[in-house]
Design a protein around this motif. Structure first.
Motif, PDB file in Angstrom:
ATOM      1  N   MET B   1      52.992 -20.639 -17.067  1.00 31.36           N
ATOM      2  CA  MET B   1      51.947 -21.640 -17.365  1.00 31.36           C
ATOM      3  C   MET B   1      52.574 -22.370 -18.548  1.00 31.36           C
ATOM      4  O   MET B   1      53.545 -22.279 -18.951  1.00 31.36           O
ATOM      5  CB  MET B   1      50.722 -20.729 -17.909  1.00 31.36           C
ATOM      6  N   GLU B   2      51.801 -23.593 -18.362  1.00 27.02           N
ATOM      7  CA  GLU B   2      52.430 -24.889 -19.386  1.00 27.02           C
ATOM      8  C   GLU B   2      51.478 -24.819 -20.495  1.00 27.02           C
ATOM      9  O   GLU B   2      50.382 -24.674 -20.406  1.00 27.02           O
ATOM     10  CB  GLU B   2      52.377 -25.922 -18.655  1.00 27.02           C
ATOM     11  N   LEU B   3      52.166 -24.922 -21.580  1.00 32.90           N
ATOM     12  CA  LEU B   3      50.971 -25.188 -22.931  1.00 32.90           C
ATOM     13  C   LEU B   3      51.336 -26.383 -23.616  1.00 32.90           C
ATOM     14  O   LEU B   3      52.436 -26.879 -23.718  1.00 32.90           O
ATOM     15  CB  LEU B   3      51.199 -24.016 -23.788  1.00 32.90           C
ATOM     16  N   LYS B   4      50.256 -27.070 -23.812  1.00 32.65           N
ATOM     17  CA  LYS B   4      50.521 -28.364 -24.894  1.00 32.65           C
ATOM     18  C   LYS B   4      50.133 -28.107 -26.250  1.00 32.65           C
ATOM     19  O   LYS B   4      49.380 -27.209 -26.749  1.00 32.65           O
ATOM     20  CB  LYS B   4      49.289 -29.385 -24.516  1.00 32.65           C
ATOM     21  N   ILE B   5      51.298 -28.206 -26.783  1.00 34.91           N
ATOM     22  CA  ILE B   5      51.522 -27.936 -28.304  1.00 34.91           C
ATOM     23  C   ILE B   5      51.517 -29.537 -29.392  1.00 34.91           C
ATOM     24  O   ILE B   5      52.408 -30.143 -28.992  1.00 34.91           O
ATOM     25  CB  ILE B   5      52.736 -27.152 -28.509  1.00 34.91           C
ATOM     26  N   LEU B   6      50.983 -29.373 -30.523  1.00 33.79           N
ATOM     27  CA  LEU B   6      50.857 -30.513 -31.289  1.00 33.79           C
ATOM     28  C   LEU B   6      51.436 -30.444 -32.490  1.00 33.79           C
ATOM     29  O   LEU B   6      51.309 -29.066 -33.116  1.00 33.79           O
ATOM     30  CB  LEU B   6      49.669 -31.063 -31.732  1.00 33.79           C
ATOM     31  N   TYR B   7      52.023 -31.089 -33.019  1.00 28.06           N
ATOM     32  CA  TYR B   7      52.989 -30.935 -34.367  1.00 28.06           C
ATOM     33  C   TYR B   7      52.260 -31.863 -35.271  1.00 28.06           C
ATOM     34  O   TYR B   7      52.402 -33.054 -34.936  1.00 28.06           O
ATOM     35  CB  TYR B   7      54.270 -30.844 -34.178  1.00 28.06           C
ATOM     36  N   PHE B   8      52.335 -31.435 -36.681  1.00 32.87           N
ATOM     37  CA  PHE B   8      51.905 -32.156 -37.663  1.00 32.87           C
ATOM     38  C   PHE B   8      52.748 -32.082 -38.952  1.00 32.87           C
ATOM     39  O   PHE B   8      53.341 -31.188 -39.156  1.00 32.87           O
ATOM     40  CB  PHE B   8      50.233 -31.885 -38.059  1.00 32.87           C
ATOM     41  N   GLY B   9      52.522 -33.483 -39.722  1.00 31.46           N
ATOM     42  CA  GLY B   9      53.223 -33.372 -40.988  1.00 31.46           C
ATOM     43  C   GLY B   9      54.761 -33.026 -40.961  1.00 31.46           C
ATOM     44  O   GLY B   9      55.389 -33.253 -40.153  1.00 31.46           O
ATOM     45  N   MET B  10      55.041 -32.100 -41.966  1.00 31.78           N
ATOM     46  CA  MET B  10      56.614 -31.698 -42.139  1.00 31.78           C
ATOM     47  C   MET B  10      57.041 -30.780 -40.826  1.00 31.78           C
ATOM     48  O   MET B  10      58.096 -30.806 -40.446  1.00 31.78           O
ATOM     49  CB  MET B  10      56.787 -30.925 -43.365  1.00 31.78           C
ATOM     50  N   ILE B  11      56.157 -30.202 -40.215  1.00 30.77           N
ATOM     51  CA  ILE B  11      56.490 -29.434 -38.979  1.00 30.77           C
ATOM     52  C   ILE B  11      56.785 -30.470 -37.736  1.00 30.77           C
ATOM     53  O   ILE B  11      57.909 -30.362 -37.092  1.00 30.77           O
ATOM     54  CB  ILE B  11      55.105 -28.871 -38.361  1.00 30.77           C
ATOM     55  N   ALA B  12      56.205 -31.583 -37.797  1.00 30.27           N
ATOM     56  CA  ALA B  12      56.546 -32.860 -36.658  1.00 30.27           C
ATOM     57  C   ALA B  12      57.866 -33.242 -37.051  1.00 30.27           C
ATOM     58  O   ALA B  12      58.715 -33.673 -36.322  1.00 30.27           O
ATOM     59  CB  ALA B  12      55.664 -33.927 -36.557  1.00 30.27           C
TER      60      ALA B  12
END
Lengths: 146, 79
Positions: B1-12
């Motif tokens: 399956m496919e997952l949508k993942i969001l990244y923020f701040g220092m992780i992005a």
């Protein structure tokens, strides 16, 4: 669930915005005490470099849900008349205001307690991320002390 | 399956992207996804971060679904 209120403001919160907000409460005459918390960007010195500004970003959808939840919890817990929360996004320079929390109640003690509760909740539970930018444009990521 | 993942701040900054779609096996748990991401992005290993699923902070044992919005959140620093 109450309608979501707009919290985020692009850039710093102008002192005139805060003054206007105070003025708007003069018609609400059951209020006897206002308490205001203002967060200001510090020019911290970190390894010989001075912070010039903080650039704020957020997981806005989740932050908005969290602000709504915190607002409801605060109304349930304290006998307050009203509250307002504003937080900056984007660049806020050292010395400028990035957080404005405003609580009003008939008497002072409730307002003191509610404002502390609110600010601590905002700092620990709302997904906002601050990038501290130095004069040479290098940066580090800020972490809140709990 | 496919997952949508969001990244923020220092992780992005570490992933060098704000979001991506990742293919994983069915019934992937959050801890499994975390391990996949830590392998993919070396910088994540030493970092403390939380994961929100559908805008709520989640625990490692939860099983993921392709409809979930998954977000990796570094330490908060608002205010």
């Amino acid at each position: 669930m109450k309608k979501s209120k707009k919290v985020f403001i692009e850039g710093p919160i102008p002192p005139s915005f805060i003054a206007n907000s105070i003025e708007k409460h003069q018609t609400k005459t059951t209020i006897g005490a206002h308490d205001i918390f203002l967060g200001q960007v510090r020019a911290d010195k970190i390894e010989d470099k001075v912070v010039q500004a903080i650039e704020y970003s957020s997981y806005i959808e989740m932050a908005q849900d969290k602000f709504d939840e915190i607002r409801e919890t605060t109304f349930d817990k304290f006998e307050i008349t009203c509250m307002h929360i504003y937080h900056s996004l984007g660049i806020v320079k050292a010395g400028e205001i990035c957080l404005f929390v405003f609580v009003s109640s008939p008497h002072r003690k409730v307002a003191f307690r509610a404002i502390e509760f609110l600010v601590e909740k905002i700092k620990s539970e709302v997904p906002v991320f601050g990038k501290e930018i130095f004069e040479d444009q290098s940066h580090i990521w800020k972490v809140n002390q709990l | 399956m496919e997952l949508k993942i969001l990244y923020f701040g220092m992780i992005a900054e570490i992933t060098q992207k704000k979001e991506e779609i990742l293919s994983v096996q069915e019934k992937c748990s959050l801890i499994e996804l975390k391990n996949i991401l830590k392998n993919e992005y070396q910088g994540l290993g030493s970092l403390s971060f939380k994961v929100a699923i559908d805008r709520k902070i989640s625990t490692d044992s939860i099983l993921l679904d392709s409809t979930n919005e998954i977000a990796l959140l570094p330490p908060f620093s608002g205010g």
